[in-house]
Design a protein around this motif. Structure first.
Motif, short mmCIF file in Angstrom:
data_model
loop_
_atom_site.label_atom_id
_atom_site.label_comp_id
_atom_site.label_asym_id
_atom_site.label_seq_id
_atom_site.Cartn_x
_atom_site.Cartn_y
_atom_site.Cartn_z
N ASP A 121 -39.29 0.93 -35.35
CA ASP A 121 -39.26 -0.33 -36.08
C ASP A 121 -40.59 -1.06 -36.06
N SER A 122 -41.37 -0.89 -35.00
CA SER A 122 -42.64 -1.60 -34.90
C SER A 122 -43.49 -0.98 -33.80
N ARG A 124 -45.71 -3.01 -32.46
CA ARG A 124 -46.01 -4.21 -31.68
C ARG A 124 -44.94 -4.35 -30.61
N ARG A 127 -42.47 -7.32 -30.91
CA ARG A 127 -41.56 -7.19 -32.06
C ARG A 127 -40.52 -6.11 -31.80
#
Length: 137
Positions: A121-122, A124, A127
């Motif tokens: 999903d990310s 980061r 996140r």
């Protein structure tokens, strides 16, 4: 050969081997209580394989193993081997969140898995943690 009512050839099968997952992603498992299916109500890999054989014999050329998270299902590499041994040329893939992949990659390859699709999903960390509700990177 499997053909739908629009005349399209069906040669792809997606098999969800579990609804369980090691993440609690906000889009998949909201904070409301999640109803777990009792083990005795879950198809065994042998039962699933009976259907898989019919599908392959009917013209299925691609199979994707999914979940939940398929790597939380004990014996997943044995199920993959059943399929690969029955149809060595089948396009056999697995979708995973990747968290347990380091523990299973070699066994999955040795069992006959051809491809892996990893959901991410990310990149980061903050996140990804927000989405999965756990530190996943």
């Amino acid at each position: 050969m499997l053909i739908d009512k629009f005349g399209r050839t069906i040669d792809y099968l997606r098999i969800s081997v579990t609804q369980r997952c090691n993440f609690r992603c906000r889009y998949c498992m909201p904070s409301t209580p999640f109803n777990w299916v009792p083990r005795e109500n879950i198809l065994s890999f042998e039962e699933m394989f009976l259907f898989v054989k019919v599908a392959i014999d009917g013209g299925v050329k691609k199979i994707r193993i999914t979940g939940g998270e398929p790597l939380v299902r004990k014996g997943i590499e044995d199920f993959i081997k059943m399929i690969a041994d029955y149809a060595p040329d089948i396009d056999l893939a697995l979708t995973t969140n990747g968290y347990y992949l380091k523990n299973y990659a070699r066994a999955l390859k040795n069992a006959g898995l051809k491809r892996i699709n990893m959901s991410l999903d990310s990149l980061r960390p903050e996140r990804a943690k927000f989405i999965a509700q756990r530190g996943v990177l």
